[in-house]
Design a protein around this motif. Structure first.
Motif, PDB file in Angstrom:
ATOM      1  N   GLN A 183      20.695  19.908   8.486  1.00 19.31           N
ATOM      2  CA  GLN A 183      21.413  18.984   7.475  1.00 19.31           C
ATOM      3  C   GLN A 183      20.682  19.493   6.052  1.00 19.31           C
ATOM      4  N   ARG A 184      19.701  19.384   6.350  1.00 23.26           N
ATOM      5  CA  ARG A 184      18.815  19.460   4.242  1.00 23.26           C
ATOM      6  C   ARG A 184      18.546  21.009   4.565  1.00 23.26           C
ATOM      7  N   GLU A 185      18.382  21.649   5.799  1.00 25.25           N
ATOM      8  CA  GLU A 185      18.445  23.306   5.734  1.00 25.25           C
ATOM      9  C   GLU A 185      19.609  23.779   4.917  1.00 25.25           C
ATOM     10  N   ARG A 214       4.620  11.411  -0.544  1.00 25.31           N
ATOM     11  CA  ARG A 214       3.970  12.636   0.443  1.00 25.31           C
ATOM     12  C   ARG A 214       4.517  13.771  -0.249  1.00 25.31           C
ATOM     13  N   MET A 215       6.216  13.789  -1.051  1.00 24.64           N
ATOM     14  CA  MET A 215       6.763  15.016  -1.717  1.00 24.64           C
ATOM     15  C   MET A 215       6.028  15.020  -3.519  1.00 24.64           C
ATOM     16  N   VAL A 216       5.816  14.252  -3.463  1.00 28.14           N
ATOM     17  CA  VAL A 216       5.353  14.718  -5.531  1.00 28.14           C
ATOM     18  C   VAL A 216       3.641  15.238  -5.439  1.00 28.14           C
ATOM     19  N   GLY A 233       4.143   3.877   4.230  1.00 29.54           N
ATOM     20  CA  GLY A 233       3.617   4.897   4.642  1.00 29.54           C
ATOM     21  C   GLY A 233       2.940   5.149   5.563  1.00 29.54           C
ATOM     22  N   PRO A 234       2.337   6.402   5.971  1.00 28.89           N
ATOM     23  CA  PRO A 234       2.003   6.630   7.079  1.00 28.89           C
ATOM     24  C   PRO A 234       0.712   5.904   6.660  1.00 28.89           C
ATOM     25  N   SER A 235      -0.119   5.039   7.156  1.00 25.94           N
ATOM     26  CA  SER A 235      -1.525   4.884   7.054  1.00 25.94           C
ATOM     27  C   SER A 235      -2.322   4.614   8.093  1.00 25.94           C
ATOM     28  N   SER A 288      12.749  11.474   6.034  1.00 27.22           N
ATOM     29  CA  SER A 288      13.532  11.352   5.376  1.00 27.22           C
ATOM     30  C   SER A 288      13.143  10.396   3.635  1.00 27.22           C
ATOM     31  N   VAL A 289      13.927  10.942   2.852  1.00 26.54           N
ATOM     32  CA  VAL A 289      13.528   9.788   1.495  1.00 26.54           C
ATOM     33  C   VAL A 289      14.698   8.867   1.960  1.00 26.54           C
ATOM     34  N   GLU A 290      15.838   9.015   2.454  1.00 22.70           N
ATOM     35  CA  GLU A 290      16.578   7.947   2.812  1.00 22.70           C
ATOM     36  C   GLU A 290      15.584   7.619   3.792  1.00 22.70           C
ATOM     37  N   VAL A 336       0.739  -1.287   0.125  1.00 23.19           N
ATOM     38  CA  VAL A 336       0.434   0.459   0.095  1.00 23.19           C
ATOM     39  C   VAL A 336       0.954   1.329  -0.261  1.00 23.19           C
ATOM     40  N   GLY A 337       0.635   2.095  -1.986  1.00 20.47           N
ATOM     41  CA  GLY A 337       1.639   3.245  -1.230  1.00 20.47           C
ATOM     42  C   GLY A 337       2.755   3.122  -2.390  1.00 20.47           C
ATOM     43  N   ALA A 338       3.236   3.791  -3.090  1.00 20.21           N
ATOM     44  CA  ALA A 338       4.000   3.510  -3.865  1.00 20.21           C
ATOM     45  C   ALA A 338       4.873   5.050  -3.663  1.00 20.21           C
ATOM     46  N   GLY A 339       5.514   5.212  -2.619  1.00 19.02           N
ATOM     47  CA  GLY A 339       6.169   6.142  -2.390  1.00 19.02           C
ATOM     48  C   GLY A 339       7.121   5.609  -2.343  1.00 19.02           C
ATOM     49  N   PRO A 340       8.370   6.324  -1.750  1.00 18.66           N
ATOM     50  CA  PRO A 340      10.198   5.783  -1.212  1.00 18.66           C
ATOM     51  C   PRO A 340      10.204   4.813  -0.848  1.00 18.66           C
ATOM     52  N   ALA A 341       9.649   4.514   0.654  1.00 18.01           N
ATOM     53  CA  ALA A 341       9.427   3.284   1.543  1.00 18.01           C
ATOM     54  C   ALA A 341       8.699   1.806   0.650  1.00 18.01           C
ATOM     55  N   GLY A 342       7.533   1.996  -0.838  1.00 16.56           N
ATOM     56  CA  GLY A 342       7.205   1.062  -0.845  1.00 16.56           C
ATOM     57  C   GLY A 342       7.444   0.869  -2.097  1.00 16.56           C
ATOM     58  N   GLU A 382      -1.350   2.736  -5.410  1.00 14.83           N
ATOM     59  CA  GLU A 382      -1.168   4.192  -5.141  1.00 14.83           C
ATOM     60  C   GLU A 382      -2.480   5.052  -5.212  1.00 14.83           C
ATOM     61  N   GLN A 383      -2.951   5.628  -4.345  1.00 21.48           N
ATOM     62  CA  GLN A 383      -3.805   6.319  -4.605  1.00 21.48           C
ATOM     63  C   GLN A 383      -4.157   7.215  -5.210  1.00 21.48           C
ATOM     64  N   LYS A 384      -2.859   8.018  -5.446  1.00 20.25           N
ATOM     65  CA  LYS A 384      -2.478   9.537  -6.695  1.00 20.25           C
ATOM     66  C   LYS A 384      -2.083   8.760  -7.788  1.00 20.25           C
TER      67      LYS A 384
HETATM   68  C1  LIG Z   1       6.786  19.242   1.646  1.00 19.91           C
HETATM   69  C2  LIG Z   1       7.870  17.831   1.520  1.00 19.91           C
HETATM   70  C3  LIG Z   1       8.732  18.039   1.590  1.00 19.91           C
HETATM   71  C4  LIG Z   1       9.584  17.514   1.687  1.00 19.91           C
HETATM   72  N1  LIG Z   1      11.078  17.548   0.918  1.00 19.91           N
HETATM   73  C5  LIG Z   1      12.040  16.348   1.690  1.00 19.91           C
HETATM   74  C6  LIG Z   1      13.614  16.434   0.974  1.00 19.91           C
HETATM   75  O1  LIG Z   1      13.834  17.086  -0.217  1.00 19.91           O
HETATM   76  N2  LIG Z   1      14.217  15.248   1.047  1.00 19.91           N
HETATM   77  C7  LIG Z   1      13.915  15.010   2.401  1.00 19.91           C
HETATM   78  O2  LIG Z   1      15.029  13.694   2.511  1.00 19.91           O
HETATM   79  N3  LIG Z   1      12.951  14.231   2.118  1.00 19.91           N
HETATM   80  C8  LIG Z   1      12.052  15.245   2.566  1.00 19.91           C
HETATM   81  N4  LIG Z   1      10.191  15.486   3.108  1.00 19.91           N
HETATM   82  C9  LIG Z   1      10.168  13.242   3.563  1.00 19.91           C
HETATM   83  C10 LIG Z   1       9.162  12.614   2.873  1.00 19.91           C
HETATM   84  O3  LIG Z   1       8.838  13.362   1.764  1.00 19.91           O
HETATM   85  C11 LIG Z   1       9.437  11.797   3.360  1.00 19.91           C
HETATM   86  O4  LIG Z   1      10.411  10.939   4.311  1.00 19.91           O
HETATM   87  C12 LIG Z   1       8.945  10.227   2.331  1.00 19.91           C
HETATM   88  O5  LIG Z   1       8.550  10.342   1.107  1.00 19.91           O
HETATM   89  C13 LIG Z   1       8.417   9.519   2.949  1.00 19.91           C
HETATM   90  O6  LIG Z   1       8.258   8.492   2.042  1.00 19.91           O
HETATM   91  P1  LIG Z   1       7.184   6.736   2.573  1.00 19.91           P
HETATM   92  O7  LIG Z   1       7.763   6.195   1.291  1.00 19.91           O
HETATM   93  O8  LIG Z   1       7.352   6.530   3.683  1.00 19.91           O
HETATM   94  O9  LIG Z   1       6.174   7.579   2.229  1.00 19.91           O
HETATM   95  P2  LIG Z   1       4.930   8.883   1.543  1.00 19.91           P
HETATM   96  O10 LIG Z   1       6.110   9.539   0.749  1.00 19.91           O
HETATM   97  O11 LIG Z   1       3.949   9.448   2.346  1.00 19.91           O
HETATM   98  O12 LIG Z   1       4.278   7.830   0.526  1.00 19.91           O
HETATM   99  C14 LIG Z   1       3.211   6.929   0.815  1.00 19.91           C
HETATM  100  C15 LIG Z   1       2.601   6.817  -0.242  1.00 19.91           C
HETATM  101  O13 LIG Z   1       1.716   5.831   0.477  1.00 19.91           O
HETATM  102  C16 LIG Z   1       0.069   6.667  -0.554  1.00 19.91           C
HETATM  103  N5  LIG Z   1      -1.402   6.143   0.276  1.00 19.91           N
HETATM  104  C17 LIG Z   1      -1.093   6.337   1.548  1.00 19.91           C
HETATM  105  N6  LIG Z   1      -2.395   5.976   2.009  1.00 19.91           N
HETATM  106  C18 LIG Z   1      -2.814   4.808   0.722  1.00 19.91           C
HETATM  107  C19 LIG Z   1      -3.960   4.065   0.928  1.00 19.91           C
HETATM  108  N7  LIG Z   1      -4.463   3.624   1.528  1.00 19.91           N
HETATM  109  N8  LIG Z   1      -4.740   3.325  -0.872  1.00 19.91           N
HETATM  110  C20 LIG Z   1      -3.140   3.879  -1.646  1.00 19.91           C
HETATM  111  N9  LIG Z   1      -2.122   4.685  -0.985  1.00 19.91           N
HETATM  112  C21 LIG Z   1      -1.633   4.728  -0.037  1.00 19.91           C
HETATM  113  C22 LIG Z   1       0.497   7.296  -0.601  1.00 19.91           C
HETATM  114  O14 LIG Z   1      -0.212   8.222  -1.631  1.00 19.91           O
HETATM  115  C23 LIG Z   1       2.056   8.401  -0.943  1.00 19.91           C
HETATM  116  O15 LIG Z   1       2.349   8.117  -1.902  1.00 19.91           O
HETATM  117  C24 LIG Z   1       9.470  15.722   2.064  1.00 19.91           C
HETATM  118  C25 LIG Z   1       8.174  16.207   2.544  1.00 19.91           C
HETATM  119  C26 LIG Z   1       7.232  16.973   2.623  1.00 19.91           C
HETATM  120  C27 LIG Z   1       5.710  17.039   3.148  1.00 19.91           C
END
Ligand SMILES: Cc1cc2nc3c(=O)[nH]c(=O)nc-3n(C[C@H](O)[C@H](O)[C@H](O)COP(=O)(O)OP(=O)(O)OC[C@H]3O[C@@H](n4cnc5c(N)ncnc54)[C@H](O)[C@@H]3O)c2cc1C
Length: 696
Positions: free
Chosen positions: A432-434, A257-259, A505-507, A653-655, A219-225, A249-251
């Motif tokens: 650090q990021r700042e 989240r940062m895309v 990701g956060p769910s 963070s993404v990493e 569930v979720g195609a962010g960096p973690a998924g 991915e719901q989006k």
């Molecule tokens: C504005 C902003 C700027 C940022 N800039 C940086 C940066 O420059 N560098 C950096 O390292 N980090 C940055 N971050 C932090 C970084 O975005 C997060 O740490 C990272 O995206 C977390 O990844 P994740 O995969 O754990 O979760 P997410 O990125 O949140 O991915 C989770 C995915 O799951 C999907 N999802 C959730 N629930 C459901 C569901 N029920 N069904 C289907 N899909 C679902 C979401 O749509 C999302 O795409 C930033 C964050 C924000 C908000």
């Protein structure tokens, strides 16, 4: 022996006939008296070995006639010899034979005189009967030879039969050997299996009837998924089990989240707003970058963003200006800031260094952890996650107005939280990021993730929201996870059954009825893009001619209500029409806030020139990372249910999310068992990114 006489007229001898006339019969033989063949040689008649049967009646030539080839003596030569050289050769052979035979018989006489029995002389080229008669053994020798011939025939036949038999026997022996070895191998196998069964019970897995398919839903195609899908698919390979990985991915796009989804379509502004414009920051650490590099996918920062000058606005004036990174700041700016904030500026810059050095070890680690606390302990950062940011700042000599005027707006922009709420690790990550946040990827981040998805061979289902998650009994009596899925814009809900589910990701909405302990809490964020034909209102920001490209409002009672809850106002870039040489359509600005920003608020500092406004709410943008000790949560929530988001209890963070996804991917692969890492050669080649980082 029957004497044959040819009655036909003998042909005349020709000197050089063109063709030998072989059809003609040999000349008739005339019996002659036995005379010595060689003058002075032994006579047959006088020899004790003279034939006892019919006497030799063959032609007898005198030495002179044999060597003569002239016509006068031609009558004494065999008339059927066609050529001279042949005649000579024959004559010479005869002479040699006669001479040798005479010598031999002389020797025989000498031997016989001593009472020895001589062997039969075989003369090559001469007929058997002639030799026998010459040697005086015609009758006995013939019989003996006949017997020998029969015997040799028999031996040959016997030899042939024996060979076949021998071949058969060899085949039988080979089969017996093979049978013995097979029996021995079977015996060993049965013995070992019996012992294993006694020792461990189920250590001898029954061979599967057909290839089993294990379904894993992510569930979720962010960096973690993406990282979980990629790691699981590359770290598990089995002959008996095939993996089916589905990413939901719901989006409409991957990246997390940062895309943002494309805020402004090209038709309206002439320039598509890239998804990453929301983050526009360098991806903090380097683990994702290193992983991508290992796979031959090198990406670089596309270009420096304009937002490298930061102004801190207190409602009346811009009280401080910084440049990112600080190392690029002019000595004049340094001097101004040092005079104002003393050593706090320098100490704050040094603060993240030690902590982040340790943290980077965690990012580069490929170890597998069951719990987040194991992770922090192994990396040696449990002290940094347990310590409060305030304590760390005072220990490092950072204080006074610097915290209120500079550090707080910076940290709020990065983490969505105040300094007092954070741990040492969280503030270090933010600071650090700042300091690095001066460049962007302009869309290539999403493309990098897309490449990993392709490599993982996972099925990606965009615009599909997982609405609920249940554990249910299956028909065969087992238990599986049932996901309810809803496509964007459709009311219909479908269910699918999975053996494993990874919530990446956060769910919290999905997990709240399953999982209560160590819950990760989040704060929302609002992102607003605006396009204006003019720059921001200079008068509003203190009347300075040179407004910094990024303004961080200092949240206090003195701040105007228009800027309440706003963390950042940034100039992203110019927007152009289809003709890039033409004048820019407008300027693109981005506002980050903890609440929705109204049009009136925007018009207050943006002026009447604002053309377009687009707002997006990012749910669960910032995890609350207060200082924690002890337990942080486990990656495995239930049997077959996994959660990557627990890593966000220590930072965001993404990493870090990438590492969390990798860890869960390995845990799932391990739980499936029997898996062996896929060979690098099995993994499909990744598309190469051109030097400018933009892929077609
Ligand atoms: C504005 C902003 C700027 C940022 N800039 C940086 C940066 O420059 N560098 C950096 O390292 N980090 C940055 N971050 C932090 C970084 O975005 C997060 O740490 C990272 O995206 C977390 O990844 P994740 O995969 O754990 O979760 P997410 O990125 O949140 O991915 C989770 C995915 O799951 C999907 N999802 C959730 N629930 C459901 C569901 N029920 N069904 C289907 N899909 C679902 C979401 O749509 C999302 O795409 C930033 C964050 C924000 C908000």
């Amino acid at each position: 022996m029957t004497k044959k006489t040819f009655t036909s007229k003998p042909p005349q001898y020709q000197e050089n006939p063109s063709e030998p006339d072989t059809s003609l019969p040999p000349p008739p033989y005339t019996p002659q008296e036995t005379t010595p063949l060689i003058p002075g040689g032994p006579s047959y008649a006088g020899s004790s070995y003279a034939p006892s049967g019919p006497s030799y009646t063959g032609p007898s030539y005198t030495a002179s006639s044999r060597f003569s080839d002239n016509s006068s003596t031609a009558g004494s030569l065999p008339s059927h010899f066609p050529r001279r050289n042949r005649t000579l050769r024959h004559a010479f052979r005869e002479l040699r034979r006669d001479y040798l035979l005479a010598t031999y018989h002389r020797a025989l006489d000498a031997v016989a005189a001593r009472g020895w029995r001589p062997p039969t002389l075989r003369w090559p080229g001469s007929s058997r009967s002639q030799r026998s008669s010459e040697c005086g053994h015609e009758v006995d020798g013939g019989r003996r030879r006949e017997r020998v011939r029969v015997w040799v025939k028999g031996v040959r036949r016997w030899g042939r039969v024996g060979e076949e038999k021998r071949r058969k026997r060899r085949r039988v022996i080979l089969c017996c050997n093979l049978l013995i070895w097979v029996l021995v191998a079977l015996g060993i196998a049965v013995f070992i299996s019996g012992r294993w069964a006694n020792e461990g019970g189920d250590r001898w897995p029954a061979p599967p009837e057909r290839k089993e398919t294990v379904r894993v839903g992510i569930v979720g195609a962010g960096p973690a998924g993406v990282s979980a899908a990629y790691t699981l698919s590359t770290s598990f390979k089995s002959k008996d089990v095939s993996l089916e990985i589905i990413l939901f991915e719901q989006k409409a796009s991957i990246g997390g989240r940062m895309v943002t989804n494309h805020a402004f379509p090209k038709e309206r502004l002439g320039r598509e707003v890239h998804p990453e414009d929301v983050a526009s920051g360098q991806i903090g650490g380097n683990s994702l970058r290193n992983r991508a590099r290992e796979l031959g996918f090198d990406y670089r920062l596309e270009k420096k963003l304009i937002a490298d000058e930061v102004g801190f606005f207190n409602g009346q004036d811009i009280v401080a200006k910084l440049t990112r990174p600080m190392d690029e700041m002019s000595w004049r700016t340094w001097l101004t800031l040092v005079l104002k904030y003393r050593f706090s500026l320098w100490n704050a810059k040094q603060l993240p260094k030690g902590t982040m050095k340790t943290f980077d070890k965690l990012l580069e680690s490929r170890s597998t952890f069951e719990r987040v606390s194991d992770m922090t302990k192994s990396a040696g950062i449990d002290g940094a996650v347990g310590l409060g940011a305030v304590a760390r700042l005072s220990a490092n000599g950072v204080g006074g107005d610097y915290i209120h005027e500079v550090l707080r707006p910076q940290v709020l922009r990065q983490t969505g939280q105040y300094v007092t709420e954070l741990s040492d690790l969280a503030i270090s990550m933010g600071l650090q990021r700042e300091d690095q946040c001066s460049a962007g990827y302009r869309g290539s981040f999403a493309r990098i993730l897309d490449n990993f998805v392709q490599r993982s061979r996972a099925e990606l289902r965009l615009s599909t929201k997982v609405t609920s998650l249940k554990r249910e009994l299956t028909v065969d009596g087992g238990r599986s996870w049932v996901l309810e899925l809803q496509k964007t814009g459709h009311s219909e809900v479908k269910s699918e059954v999975f053996d494993h589910v990874i919530v990446a990701g956060p769910s919290s909405s999905l997990l709240k009825h399953i999982y209560h302990d160590e819950e990760v809490f989040y704060r929302d964020l609002f992102v607003t893009f605006l396009v204006s034909t003019k720059e921001l209102d200079k008068k509003y920001f203190g009347g300075s001619d040179n407004i910094p490209s990024q303004i961080l409002p200092i949240q206090s009672d003195r701040l105007r209500s228009d800027l309440e809850g706003i963390h950042e106002i940034s100039y992203v870039g110019d927007t152009f029409g289809p003709d890039l040489n033409a004048e820019a359509v407008g300027k693109l600005y981005r506002i980050l806030s903890d609440r929705s920003v109204s049009r009136q608020q925007i018009l207050a500092f943006g002026g009447e020139a604002v053309l377009e406004i687009y707002e997006e709410n990012i749910e669960h943008a910032y995890p609350l990372t207060w200082p924690r000790n002890g337990k942080f949560g486990e990656f495995k929530l239930k049997d077959g249910l996994w959660h990557t988001g627990v890593v966000e209890t220590i930072g965001s963070s993404v990493e870090l999310s990438w590492v969390g996804g990798e860890n869960v991917g390995r845990l799932v692969a391990r739980s499936l068992g029997r898996g062996v890492p896929r060979k690098q050669a099995d993994i499909p080649k990744m598309k190469q990114v051109p030097q400018n980082g933009i892929m077609k």
